[in-house]
Scaffold this motif. Structure first.
Motif, PDB file in Angstrom:
ATOM      1  N   GLU A   1     -30.570  15.018  29.911  1.00 12.99           N
ATOM      2  CA  GLU A   1     -29.793  14.335  28.875  1.00 12.99           C
ATOM      3  C   GLU A   1     -30.686  13.430  28.025  1.00 12.99           C
ATOM      4  O   GLU A   1     -30.573  13.393  26.792  1.00 12.99           O
ATOM      5  CB  GLU A   1     -28.681  13.511  29.528  1.00 12.99           C
ATOM      6  CG  GLU A   1     -27.780  12.794  28.528  1.00 12.99           C
ATOM      7  CD  GLU A   1     -26.706  11.983  29.224  1.00 12.99           C
ATOM      8  OE1 GLU A   1     -26.095  11.124  28.546  1.00 12.99           O
ATOM      9  OE2 GLU A   1     -26.474  12.192  30.432  1.00 12.99           O
TER      10      GLU A   1
ATOM     11  N   LEU B   1     -32.873  15.652  25.787  1.00 10.36           N
ATOM     12  CA  LEU B   1     -32.112  16.167  24.638  1.00 10.36           C
ATOM     13  C   LEU B   1     -31.882  15.065  23.608  1.00 10.36           C
ATOM     14  O   LEU B   1     -31.981  15.305  22.390  1.00 10.36           O
ATOM     15  CB  LEU B   1     -30.784  16.746  25.116  1.00 10.36           C
ATOM     16  CG  LEU B   1     -30.874  18.038  25.930  1.00 10.36           C
ATOM     17  CD1 LEU B   1     -29.486  18.457  26.427  1.00 10.36           C
ATOM     18  CD2 LEU B   1     -31.477  19.161  25.084  1.00 10.36           C
ATOM     19  N   THR B   2     -31.584  13.861  24.058  1.00  3.07           N
ATOM     20  CA  THR B   2     -31.402  12.739  23.131  1.00  3.07           C
ATOM     21  C   THR B   2     -32.685  12.456  22.364  1.00  3.07           C
ATOM     22  O   THR B   2     -32.676  12.251  21.139  1.00  3.07           O
ATOM     23  CB  THR B   2     -30.962  11.479  23.891  1.00  3.07           C
ATOM     24  OG1 THR B   2     -29.726  11.728  24.568  1.00  3.07           O
ATOM     25  CG2 THR B   2     -30.783  10.305  22.935  1.00  3.07           C
TER      26      THR B   2
ATOM     27  N   ARG C   1     -33.368  15.353  19.939  1.00  2.00           N
ATOM     28  CA  ARG C   1     -32.342  15.373  18.889  1.00  2.00           C
ATOM     29  C   ARG C   1     -32.647  14.307  17.837  1.00  2.00           C
ATOM     30  O   ARG C   1     -32.552  14.553  16.631  1.00  2.00           O
ATOM     31  CB  ARG C   1     -30.961  15.157  19.507  1.00  2.00           C
ATOM     32  CG  ARG C   1     -29.838  15.213  18.473  1.00  2.00           C
ATOM     33  CD  ARG C   1     -28.470  15.287  19.148  1.00  2.00           C
ATOM     34  NE  ARG C   1     -28.222  14.167  20.034  1.00  2.00           N
ATOM     35  CZ  ARG C   1     -28.097  14.277  21.361  1.00  2.00           C
ATOM     36  NH1 ARG C   1     -28.217  15.447  21.935  1.00  2.00           N
ATOM     37  NH2 ARG C   1     -27.849  13.212  22.102  1.00  2.00           N
ATOM     38  N   LEU C   2     -33.007  13.121  18.306  1.00  2.00           N
ATOM     39  CA  LEU C   2     -33.387  12.055  17.372  1.00  2.00           C
ATOM     40  C   LEU C   2     -34.655  12.424  16.607  1.00  2.00           C
ATOM     41  O   LEU C   2     -34.765  12.159  15.400  1.00  2.00           O
ATOM     42  CB  LEU C   2     -33.605  10.751  18.135  1.00  2.00           C
ATOM     43  CG  LEU C   2     -32.350   9.997  18.570  1.00  2.00           C
ATOM     44  CD1 LEU C   2     -32.705   8.856  19.518  1.00  2.00           C
ATOM     45  CD2 LEU C   2     -31.604   9.446  17.356  1.00  2.00           C
TER      46      LEU C   2
ATOM     47  N   LEU D   1     -35.845  15.485  15.854  1.00  2.00           N
ATOM     48  CA  LEU D   1     -35.574  16.535  14.863  1.00  2.00           C
ATOM     49  C   LEU D   1     -34.729  15.999  13.710  1.00  2.00           C
ATOM     50  O   LEU D   1     -34.974  16.345  12.545  1.00  2.00           O
ATOM     51  CB  LEU D   1     -34.872  17.709  15.543  1.00  2.00           C
ATOM     52  CG  LEU D   1     -35.715  18.499  16.546  1.00  2.00           C
ATOM     53  CD1 LEU D   1     -34.858  19.517  17.287  1.00  2.00           C
ATOM     54  CD2 LEU D   1     -36.870  19.207  15.841  1.00  2.00           C
ATOM     55  N   SER D   2     -33.746  15.163  14.010  1.00  2.00           N
ATOM     56  CA  SER D   2     -32.913  14.588  12.951  1.00  2.00           C
ATOM     57  C   SER D   2     -33.738  13.685  12.040  1.00  2.00           C
ATOM     58  O   SER D   2     -33.603  13.731  10.804  1.00  2.00           O
ATOM     59  CB  SER D   2     -31.754  13.792  13.566  1.00  2.00           C
ATOM     60  OG  SER D   2     -30.947  14.600  14.385  1.00  2.00           O
TER      61      SER D   2
ATOM     62  N   GLU E   1     -26.959   6.242  18.415  1.00  2.00           N
ATOM     63  CA  GLU E   1     -28.054   7.070  17.917  1.00  2.00           C
ATOM     64  C   GLU E   1     -28.193   6.933  16.399  1.00  2.00           C
ATOM     65  O   GLU E   1     -29.301   7.056  15.864  1.00  2.00           O
ATOM     66  CB  GLU E   1     -27.817   8.534  18.295  1.00  2.00           C
ATOM     67  CG  GLU E   1     -27.954   8.817  19.784  1.00  2.00           C
ATOM     68  CD  GLU E   1     -27.876  10.292  20.101  1.00  2.00           C
ATOM     69  OE1 GLU E   1     -28.152  11.112  19.189  1.00  2.00           O
ATOM     70  OE2 GLU E   1     -27.541  10.643  21.250  1.00  2.00           O
TER      71      GLU E   1
END
Length: 279
Positions: free
Chosen positions: A59, A62-63, A66-67, A69-70, A148
């Motif tokens: 988890e 992934l966080t 995700r941050l 890539l964003s 996030e």
């Protein structure tokens, strides 16, 4: 040995020594440490097994990505128009220099100071919520700290200059005669941009994306301050293992996992870009 070869060897000897001492040796120490069991000090994969078998760690991973890539995607979307404005629209060299100074000036300030500034602005009574309320977009304060979204805003602000400078360099070095030739052959401005300008600037976009992504997934200060203790990324876990738990072996394994996953994603992106370029 030929004189030229000897000269070249002398020139690269110091950089190679510096690279080995300050990068390869520390990395090797971390790698060896990650392969040792803390209790028995024997070679073991127990640290990696514990990380990969724990759903909480997945988890956090992934966080983190995700941050990352964003942040990379938003920075590129904002950076390209800014770089285009600086390189293609601004005619005054004095104004261009001033814009670049304004762009890079925050880089001379500590990330801690900038993150604290965003903590104030993103608070429930901060400037961002005040503006949103004055525009009638919200009725009650939006919670940014501890989400996030708040971390994403801070990372984009801090890393945007790297993308702008990278893309701007690519645009400034581009041969404009290719664009003029495209228009002379009947292409519209939009067709020239998408078929000539954008493909030629992709190396700058790619280098900017790699820098932003690598810095985003490894960032500690900004996520730690803007998370409010409610969002955890890998860098925060690594820091906890080294500074609080004093489990250097487990912290080393987390570091190697972060490095390996980052290099894997960067390698995949480079491969896809190479394949697309060959087509």
């Amino acid at each position: 040995m030929p004189r030229n070869a000897s000269t070249i060897l002398k020139l690269i000897a110091l950089p190679l020594l510096f690279f080995s001492v300050f990068f390869l040796v520390p990395l090797g120490v971390v790698l060896v440490s990650s392969l040792l069991d803390k209790s028995s000090a024997q070679p073991s994969l127990i640290n990696y097994i514990s990380i990969l078998a724990d759903g909480y760690h997945w988890e956090v991973i992934l966080t983190t990505f995700r941050l990352g890539l964003s942040t990379t995607a938003i920075c590129l979307l904002l950076a390209y128009p800014l770089a285009w404005y600086l390189v293609r629209i601004v005619r005054s060299s004095a104004w261009r220099r001033l814009c670049i100074i304004i762009l890079i000036l925050p880089l001379f300030t500590s990330n801690i100071v900038r993150s604290f500034g965003w903590m104030v602005m993103l608070g429930r009574t901060g400037m961002v919520n005040d503006i949103l309320r004055s525009l009638g977009l919200i009725e009650r304060p939006v919670r940014f700290i501890g989400t996030e979204l708040g971390i994403l805003i801070g990372l984009v602000y801090i890393l945007l200059p790297f993308a702008v400078l990278s893309i701007g360099t690519a645009l400034s070095r581009m041969d404009k005669s290719l664009e003029r030739a495209s228009q002379d052959l009947g292409a519209t401005s939009g067709q020239t941009f998408f078929h000539v300008t954008l493909p030629l600037s992709l190396p700058g976009v790619a280098s900017g994306a790699i820098m932003v992504f690598a810095l985003a997934v490894s960032a500690y200060v900004t996520p730690a301050l803007l998370s409010g203790g409610k969002v955890t990324v890998l860098s925060m876990l690594i820091y906890q293992q080294y500074s609080t738990v004093f489990n250097f072996n487990y912290g080393g394994a987390l570091s190697i996992v972060l490095l390996a996953l980052t290099l894997t994603l960067v390698g995949i992106a480079n491969h896809l870009g190479r394949v697309r370029g060959e087509r």
